[in-house]
Motif scaffolding. Sequence first.
Motif, PDB file in Angstrom:
ATOM      1  N   TYR A 278      20.900  30.941 -34.582  1.00  0.00           N
ATOM      2  CA  TYR A 278      21.473  30.668 -33.263  1.00  0.00           C
ATOM      3  C   TYR A 278      20.472  29.931 -32.386  1.00  0.00           C
ATOM      4  CZ  TYR A 278      22.731  31.743 -28.446  1.00  0.00           C
ATOM      5  OH  TYR A 278      22.997  31.654 -27.115  1.00  0.00           O
ATOM      6  N   GLN A 282      21.047  26.301 -30.664  1.00  0.00           N
ATOM      7  CA  GLN A 282      21.027  26.119 -29.211  1.00  0.00           C
ATOM      8  C   GLN A 282      19.919  25.149 -28.812  1.00  0.00           C
ATOM      9  OE1 GLN A 282      23.225  26.953 -27.161  1.00  0.00           O
ATOM     10  NE2 GLN A 282      24.409  28.317 -28.441  1.00  0.00           N
ATOM     11  N   ILE A 285      21.126  21.727 -29.480  1.00  0.00           N
ATOM     12  CA  ILE A 285      22.115  21.339 -28.473  1.00  0.00           C
ATOM     13  C   ILE A 285      21.413  20.923 -27.184  1.00  0.00           C
ATOM     14  CG2 ILE A 285      23.926  22.233 -26.963  1.00  0.00           C
ATOM     15  CD1 ILE A 285      24.873  23.927 -29.347  1.00  0.00           C
ATOM     16  N   THR A 301      21.133  22.296 -18.078  1.00  0.00           N
ATOM     17  CA  THR A 301      22.015  23.466 -18.016  1.00  0.00           C
ATOM     18  C   THR A 301      21.743  24.426 -19.163  1.00  0.00           C
ATOM     19  OG1 THR A 301      23.644  22.164 -19.204  1.00  0.00           O
ATOM     20  CG2 THR A 301      23.867  22.298 -16.823  1.00  0.00           C
ATOM     21  N   GLN A 302      21.445  23.875 -20.338  1.00  0.00           N
ATOM     22  CA  GLN A 302      21.271  24.728 -21.510  1.00  0.00           C
ATOM     23  C   GLN A 302      20.037  25.604 -21.352  1.00  0.00           C
ATOM     24  OE1 GLN A 302      23.817  24.448 -23.869  1.00  0.00           O
ATOM     25  NE2 GLN A 302      24.497  23.211 -22.159  1.00  0.00           N
ATOM     26  N   TYR A 305      20.297  28.033 -18.021  1.00  0.00           N
ATOM     27  CA  TYR A 305      21.207  29.169 -18.118  1.00  0.00           C
ATOM     28  C   TYR A 305      20.975  29.992 -19.378  1.00  0.00           C
ATOM     29  CZ  TYR A 305      23.416  26.840 -14.225  1.00  0.00           C
ATOM     30  OH  TYR A 305      23.645  26.250 -13.014  1.00  0.00           O
ATOM     31  N   ASP A 306      19.778  29.919 -19.880  1.00  0.00           N
ATOM     32  CA  ASP A 306      19.321  30.838 -20.936  1.00  0.00           C
ATOM     33  C   ASP A 306      20.022  30.691 -22.278  1.00  0.00           C
ATOM     34  OD1 ASP A 306      17.668  31.887 -19.034  1.00  0.00           O
ATOM     35  OD2 ASP A 306      19.100  33.420 -18.432  1.00  0.00           O
ATOM     36  N   PHE A 307      20.656  29.554 -22.520  1.00  0.00           N
ATOM     37  CA  PHE A 307      21.252  29.389 -23.847  1.00  0.00           C
ATOM     38  C   PHE A 307      20.142  29.283 -24.883  1.00  0.00           C
ATOM     39  CE2 PHE A 307      24.747  28.113 -21.181  1.00  0.00           C
ATOM     40  CZ  PHE A 307      25.801  28.758 -21.802  1.00  0.00           C
TER      41      PHE A 307
ATOM     42  N   TYR B  36      26.004  17.012 -29.960  1.00  0.00           N
ATOM     43  CA  TYR B  36      25.234  18.009 -29.211  1.00  0.00           C
ATOM     44  C   TYR B  36      25.598  17.994 -27.735  1.00  0.00           C
ATOM     45  CZ  TYR B  36      22.550  18.303 -33.464  1.00  0.00           C
ATOM     46  OH  TYR B  36      22.183  18.477 -34.764  1.00  0.00           O
ATOM     47  N   ASP B 207      26.138  30.926 -17.681  1.00  0.00           N
ATOM     48  CA  ASP B 207      24.944  31.061 -18.507  1.00  0.00           C
ATOM     49  C   ASP B 207      25.339  31.655 -19.850  1.00  0.00           C
ATOM     50  OD1 ASP B 207      25.320  33.728 -18.217  1.00  0.00           O
ATOM     51  OD2 ASP B 207      23.449  34.127 -17.161  1.00  0.00           O
ATOM     52  N   VAL B 208      24.328  31.996 -20.616  1.00  0.00           N
ATOM     53  CA  VAL B 208      24.587  32.413 -21.992  1.00  0.00           C
ATOM     54  C   VAL B 208      25.420  33.694 -22.041  1.00  0.00           C
ATOM     55  CG1 VAL B 208      22.453  33.709 -22.196  1.00  0.00           C
ATOM     56  CG2 VAL B 208      23.483  32.714 -24.237  1.00  0.00           C
TER      57      VAL B 208
END
Lengths: 420, 615
Positions: A278, A282, A285, A301-302, A305-307, B36, B207-208
Amino acid sequence: MRKSQRGIFSNIDWITVIFYLLLVGMGWINIYASVYNEEHQLITDLSQKYGKQMIWIVTSILLATVILIIDGNFYAAIAWPLWIIVLISLVAVLFFGTEISGSKSWFKIGEFSVQPAEFAKFATAMVLAKYLSQLGIKMTDTKTKIISTIIIITPIILILLENETGVALVFISFILVLYREGLSGNFLLFGMLMLVLFMLALLVDKLILLIVLFSLSVILFLFMRKSRQNIFLLIGMIVVCSSVIYGVDYAYNHLQPHQRKRIDVFLGKEADIKKAGYNVNQSLIAIGSGGIYGKGFLNGTQTKYDFVPEQSTDFIFCTVGEEWGFVGTATVILVFILLFLRILFLAERQRSQFSRIYAYGVVSILFFHLMINIGMTIGLAPVIGIPLPFFSYGGSSLWSFTILLFILVKLDAYRLDILR
Amino acid sequence: MNALTGRRYVIAGIFIAVGIIYLLRLFYIQVINDTYKLSAENNVLRYVTEYPARGLVYDRYGELLVYNEVAYDLMVTPRQVKELDTADFCRTVGITKEQFIKKYKQARAYSPYKESVFEKQLSKETYAALQEKLYKFQGFFVQSRTLRKYPQEIAAHTLGYVGEVSEAIIKKNPYYKMGDYIGISGIEKSYEKELRGRKGLKIMMVDVFNRPKGRFKDGIYDTLAISGLNLVSSLSAKLQKYGELLLQNKTGSIVAIEPSSGEILACVSSPSYNPNLLVGRERTKNYGKLFVDNRLPLFNRALMAYYPPGSTFKLINGLIGEQEQVTSRETRYPCARGYPVMGGKPKCHPHPSPMDLPGAVSTSCNSYFCYVFRSIIDNKKKYPSVVDGYNAWREYVLSFGIGKKIHTDLPQELPGNVPTQQYYDKYFGVNGWKSSTIVSLSIGQGELGVTPLQMANIMCSIANRGFYYTPHIIKGIGESKQPHPEYKIKHQTKIDARYFDPIIDGMQGAVDHGTSTAAKLKDIVICGKTGTAQNPHGKDHSVFVAFAPRDNPKIAIAVMVENGGWGASWAVPIGGLMIEKYLRDSISKPEMEKRMLEGVVLSTENKSKKETDKK
């Protein structure tokens, strides 16, 4: 001696220092972006990572200044005692350390944590340089090989005991130093071959692997049947390779389940164990969505926001990729490669062997970190938790890399005073 | 050493090679490959639909007929679901463990990281109980939706109901998405566009953990939800409720219209049901029950049931006769307890004879209107053939808004039936029929089929002396307070205004001293006409049409009680009560009211006979 009296900054290689400051600065900006939130905008906010990192940066610069002040002979002199101290603290941490996310490798001092394993890197580089620079030491001697291996293996074992596989693997990079000092290139090739074979043995069915290996051997045999020596070598290789394949397979199947899982994750075989698959996805991405010019500072954003996990430490490169795009990532890689080439240049202009070997140790460690860290974020290397030098958040790693690099800067500045 | 210094180039080469490989890889994922970027949007953007409040519906006096009530949908985001006490969860929500597993699988199959409805429309009690425990059930949250509520519990057929859109509609109309509500019948359906408003779209960044993190680009791509328009219905809730009470335990229909505007004041179809039954979770279950009920409560008789108009149709024949100059106020036709021309058929009841036109209307003389009908159709001077005569007659009839849809604003309206020339040609053969063959049309029997709405509309035309406005149920849309423009258009009948007085005199006579005296009121001149619609399947239907007051009429009404026998037995008293209720808001004949309210007319013939015998 006279020259050094002119001031601590004379003869310093400013190019290296500028690269260093550049990387540390870019690193801090990206740490700020990755943990940024509207409530804490003050850059010196100590409750935030960028505030703490600011302290690490300031102390690192102080540390670098101290290193430059100290006499150039000092480092070669303290190599062994320092190494011993680090080894002792590596043992001590096993008993007195604090366990952080499964690794017992940290001393907790108040708010801050220190990881002795980080300091083992430059200590080992120094000891290796000290040992190999002794008169009459030849890399081709078996004794030299054995002692060098012991110097490298000892910290590896201790660090593995602490459950810091990633840091332990860094020491493999010293093979480049040994190669530069005369170790046969075959070792380099053989090492790489074994690594590839090891991974393939776990990833590919062993029967298929053996068939491929055998067909390759047959082709090679047809080419060199005239030379008896080569044929023996070939047969020897087949035997070694096959036993490695079987050995790995056997060992893998007789591991404890949790150990096997760790290897699976390491190889990316099992995607979601400990979320390793994962993470890489991520991370791809985040970097991929950056495009050519990126989304702009603080607009990722990734990462915001903690992705992406561990975005301020091991996955800091994702923030670069997302917010600064290909322009940003290419710049970072370029600066690193230029720094490495600069260090190689510095290494080769040293008069003292100690300085040269140490310089190779420095560049090997930095290169290995770069290769694994960025490699894992772009899916080209297994996920091993090691920081990106000068970039990633963390006091121990920044201090250790600063010491590592600035000892070299000092040695280089001091080079003209040697043998005077 | 010289040999070894060359090795620096090997090492530098390794650095540069790795650098180049990484740069190429980065170039590929950042510049060449676009997937992506899409994944990143999927990760971070959530398209949240903002549901507008559906428009409210008021009656003509401002009483609320339909409003919205909050309902709670239990939503789930499967990826966020942590281990939970399934037994406790199922108990709180009121489902079985099997249902839980099934629903959870469905949600997972839809999307592991997007929310979907887990359980629809929790009751308030369930919601309250769940709310306290929700923190224990990570990944679940409650989203409020609105449900329609019908506080008056009346006019179920007219107001209609809403339900989730079908896939067929989603395919046809891109506005609707899975899970949206749409009006399925009644006003909810015909005014769907006005009531629904416009959905808004909010693009959120999350968020995630799917926690909202603010608007995407500060909301520049967002659209606001626009509430539906409020509607003012022409219904009088009071009158509607009274009509429904009067028809309880009876089968039939009442339609009342304001003649001067075409506004429908009451539209009753009995048996009916509580409109709140077709709301929310219970809708499917209740709909099933209503659907299989053999009294057909879902059938909107006011707009869909065909009845022979019976004697009420004599009014139209009288008017046509006058317009065609074949009869007038003074014209008298004989009656021998039947139509002499055809040997006393159709039969008639005893009354003085011969009578003039108003008298014939008041006493409902069959013979008179057979003569009139024959005179119209067999008018050799004007029409060379019976067919021409018939077609001319039919045109007159159609101008009253029957035999075709009148395009009211309620769905399901049916056109009724006025047979065509072709129909008779086929049935009797070309030239095989004449006025005497189809003489039953003169007294509103035979193939004629008229809906109660159309009957009431005929009354409007007569009350207005020659025109009608298309009956409609919504008199005000949104701020404009105006109905759709087509409901302001005057439709002229083919009868001149001056011909109406003799007929209206006759209607007044019918109430004052004729067949409809049960409807008579002090100080209000009611003009009415009874009908007894022959019913081949059982007891005749009781019919009454009327308007009042005679001058400047305020209400036109049609009452139909299936199997009620004579018009006078049920339809006339009910019609009288309705008129009084509307005009005076009080009832002067409480015994009659009581009798009507308590009366039971069952559609099985035997029972209804007993009822009427009792009187």
